[in-house]
Structures are given as structure tokens and as C-alpha cells.
Design a protein around this motif. Structure first.
Motif, PDB file in Angstrom:
ATOM      1  N   SER A 265       0.805  -1.224   0.000  1.00  0.00           N
ATOM      2  CA  SER A 265       0.000   0.000   0.000  1.00  0.00           C
ATOM      3  C   SER A 265       0.837   1.271   0.000  1.00  0.00           C
ATOM      4  O   SER A 265       0.322   2.351  -0.301  1.00  0.00           O
ATOM      5  CB  SER A 265      -0.935   0.012   1.211  1.00  0.00           C
ATOM      6  OG  SER A 265      -0.202  -0.048   2.417  1.00  0.00           O
TER       7      SER A 265
ATOM      8  N   MET B  41      -2.823  -1.854  11.501  1.00  0.00           N
ATOM      9  CA  MET B  41      -3.346  -3.008  10.771  1.00  0.00           C
ATOM     10  C   MET B  41      -4.177  -3.869  11.712  1.00  0.00           C
ATOM     11  O   MET B  41      -3.839  -4.002  12.901  1.00  0.00           O
ATOM     12  CB  MET B  41      -2.185  -3.829  10.179  1.00  0.00           C
ATOM     13  CG  MET B  41      -1.422  -3.094   9.086  1.00  0.00           C
ATOM     14  SD  MET B  41       0.241  -3.778   8.789  1.00  0.00           S
ATOM     15  CE  MET B  41       1.211  -2.880  10.017  1.00  0.00           C
TER      16      MET B  41
ATOM     17  N   SER C   2      -5.502  -2.507   6.546  1.00  0.00           N
ATOM     18  CA  SER C   2      -4.795  -1.344   7.075  1.00  0.00           C
ATOM     19  C   SER C   2      -5.752  -0.153   7.070  1.00  0.00           C
ATOM     20  O   SER C   2      -6.698  -0.099   6.283  1.00  0.00           O
ATOM     21  CB  SER C   2      -3.540  -1.039   6.250  1.00  0.00           C
ATOM     22  OG  SER C   2      -3.880  -0.779   4.897  1.00  0.00           O
TER      23      SER C   2
ATOM     24  N   HIS D  52      -2.935  -3.168  -3.829  1.00  0.00           N
ATOM     25  CA  HIS D  52      -4.189  -3.384  -3.099  1.00  0.00           C
ATOM     26  C   HIS D  52      -5.383  -2.620  -3.651  1.00  0.00           C
ATOM     27  O   HIS D  52      -6.524  -2.877  -3.240  1.00  0.00           O
ATOM     28  CB  HIS D  52      -4.036  -3.082  -1.597  1.00  0.00           C
ATOM     29  CG  HIS D  52      -2.916  -3.839  -0.948  1.00  0.00           C
ATOM     30  ND1 HIS D  52      -2.834  -5.216  -1.000  1.00  0.00           N
ATOM     31  CD2 HIS D  52      -1.831  -3.422  -0.258  1.00  0.00           C
ATOM     32  CE1 HIS D  52      -1.741  -5.607  -0.347  1.00  0.00           C
ATOM     33  NE2 HIS D  52      -1.111  -4.544   0.100  1.00  0.00           N
TER      34      HIS D  52
ATOM     35  N   CYS E 232      -4.632  -5.686   3.111  1.00  0.00           N
ATOM     36  CA  CYS E 232      -3.261  -5.498   3.588  1.00  0.00           C
ATOM     37  C   CYS E 232      -2.411  -6.734   3.316  1.00  0.00           C
ATOM     38  O   CYS E 232      -2.881  -7.877   3.439  1.00  0.00           O
ATOM     39  CB  CYS E 232      -3.281  -5.191   5.084  1.00  0.00           C
ATOM     40  SG  CYS E 232      -1.646  -5.049   5.840  1.00  0.00           S
TER      41      CYS E 232
END
Length: 281
Positions: free
Chosen positions: A123, A148, A168, A191, A230
Motif C-alpha cells: 500500500s 493493521m 490497514s 491493493h 493489507c
């Protein structure tokens, strides 16, 4: 000489890796690498590699596959010049039979000729795109690791690999949510667009102030908690798979590649076709 986070922010990916390889820098990599793709890491014995590849291909949101090593080879030339999986991550977690047994700064003495390394998109790529439009991210501004959480969203199983998706969280101004979604959608190998925003309880998070990994993040007036798939998700799957040994990055401590943030990753399509063919045999 040890390098500070602020000093490393101005360096290119190769120079940041040099600091990491010599243990001059051992912290998180958010905001580093100047437009290069960062990657989560999973290293496991070859006997489990095909099932893990299937797991990644069946769960592309949390596990966008961007590179795979040859068996026993710690150098992954498709990810960049002179990358060494054993030394070029700031911190590693070592699991035995699903239990975290060690965290360390290199894995040279643990490397085995039967290991296969998987690199998964991160990310941190879309974070740079967000910041370029003036969107602030609390964890980067405060030199923290993004929070997270384990969610109640299930992944699609493959062999012994299964479990909940990890997400996340970043606090985003409510009026910028559509813009954030549009920007992140452009980065499917990092992501992509958010999975959820608003009430964290709807995805199984009881206390947003107590992340499972990373640091608790401030949510300001007029902001909404926004959640993305995540790359820690495969770590949870690996824990549940009870592999005799597996090595991952420590959450927030990524491999910085030489691949441009916005580059297409052709390896994914070719592997997808290969796995489909094997499944049909």
C-alpha cells in the motif's frame, strides 16, 4: 553511518537498500524509495510454494503477486538490480510451526536451497499518489507504522493457506473519499481501492485504538477511518498453515524494488495462466 528516516526520504531506491543491507537503517519504509514499488515478503519451502501461489492468485486484493524467486536463489532479478532477499528488508519475522519465534535484521544464516521467495505489492505505493494530491497521512507525518487489524472478511483458501483478511487503516477527510477511491483504483498491484470505510465494527474490528500490528492512528474532526486490504494477510494464513518454517517481512518494513509504482507486472498474468492449466490437469 546510520541514516535517519528524513535523510533516507531524499534517496533513490538503490541507496535506501544499501542503508538497509548494511543495517544502517532498520525501521519502517513508508515514504521511502522515490516512486518505486515496495513489496511484502513471504519465504517458504518449495513443497508449499504452489499452494501459496494459488492462495495469492485467489486473493489478489490482499496478495497482489509481483515477483517470485527461483528455488534456492535469494536474488530476484525481476524486482531490480542486485536485490538480495536475505539482507534488503529492514526487519524479518521467522515462524516455526505457525509460531513467531524470532525477529531479525537479516536471514543470511537461515537461507536454504529449498526456499522460494514471494513478493507482494504494498500500500505504500498508493500512499505516495495520495500525498501527491495534498492528502495527508497521519502515520507518515508522525513517522509511525500504519495500523493493521484482523477483519471478519474471509480469504479464499488454497491448500493449507486460509484465514481472515488483514486490513490497514488511514483516516481520510470525508469530502475526499471519492477522490481517494479513484486514485487507489489505479494501483491494483498495491491493493487497489478501499474495501470499507466508516464503522470498523462492520468488518469485525472492536477497538480501532488497538491495532493488531503497527501504531494506533489519530482520526481528526471530519475524517473517516478507511480500510484497505493489507499484505500482512498471508502472514496470518502462514501462521494457520503451521509450516515448519516461514520467513516474512516485519509489518511495515518492506522490500523496496526498482519497479516503477505505475508499472504493469506481466509476471502475474503468465503465472495465472500456468496455475489455471495445472488445476485443469
Amino acid at each position: 553511518m546510520k541514516g535517519s528516516f528524513n535523510e533516507l526520504m531524499s534517496l533513490d531506491a538503490a541507496k535506501v537498500r544499501d542503508h538497509i543491507r548494511t543495517c544502517a537503517y532498520r525501521s519502517h519504509t513508508a515514504g521511502l524509495g522515490q516512486g518505486k514499488l515496495q513489496a511484502n515478503l513471504a519465504i517458504l519451502p518449495e513443497a508449499f510454494a504452489l499452494d501459496f501461489m494459488r492462495f495469492c492468485l485467489r486473493n489478489p486484493k490482499p496478495c497482489p503477486l509481483v515477483g517470485v524467486s527461483d528455488t534456492g536463489d535469494p536474488k530476484v532479478s525481476t524486482l531490480g538490480r542486485d536485490i538480495d532477499i536475505r539482507t534488503d528488508v529492514p526487519a524479518y519475522n521467522v515462524y516455526e510451526n505457525g509460531v513467531l519465534v524470532d525477529s531479525r535484521f537479516d536471514i543470511v544464516d537461515l537461507w536454504d536451497d529449498e526456499f522460494v521467495a514471494f513478493a507482494l505489492g504494498c500500500s505504500f505505493t498508493f500512499e505516495r499518489a495520495l500525498m501527491a494530491t495534498g492528502i495527508t497521512l497521519w502515520h507518515i507525518d508522525n513517522n509511525k507504522t500504519v495500523p493493521m487489524y484482523r477483519s471478519n472478511i474471509n480469504t479464499v483458501a488454497a491448500g493449507p493457506f486460509k484465514g481472515p483478511m488483514v486490513v490497514s487503516m488511514r483516516a481520510i477527510d470525508r469530502d475526499r473519499l471519492p477522490q481517494v477511491s479513484r486514485i487507489c483504483k489505479q494501483f491494483p498491484m498495491a491493493h487497489g481501492s478501499p474495501l470499507h470505510w466508516g464503522d470498523p465494527g462492520e468488518i469485525g474490528i472492536d477497538d480501532i485504538g488497538l491495532p493488531d500490528w503497527g501504531d494506533a492512528s489519530s482520526i481528526g474532526e471530519g475524517q473517516v477511518p478507511v480500510f484497505w486490504a493489507c499484505g500482512v494477510t498471508p502472514q496470518v494464513a502462514i501462521e494457520r498453515a503451521l509450516l515448519p518454517i516461514c520467513i516474512t517481512h516485519k509489518p511495515g518494513h518492506m522490500l523496496i524494488t526498482d519497479i516503477d509504482d505505475d508499472a504493469e507486472i506481466p509476471v502475474v498474468r503468465s503465472m495465472d495462466l500456468q496455475i489455471q492449466s495445472q488445476d485443469e490437469d
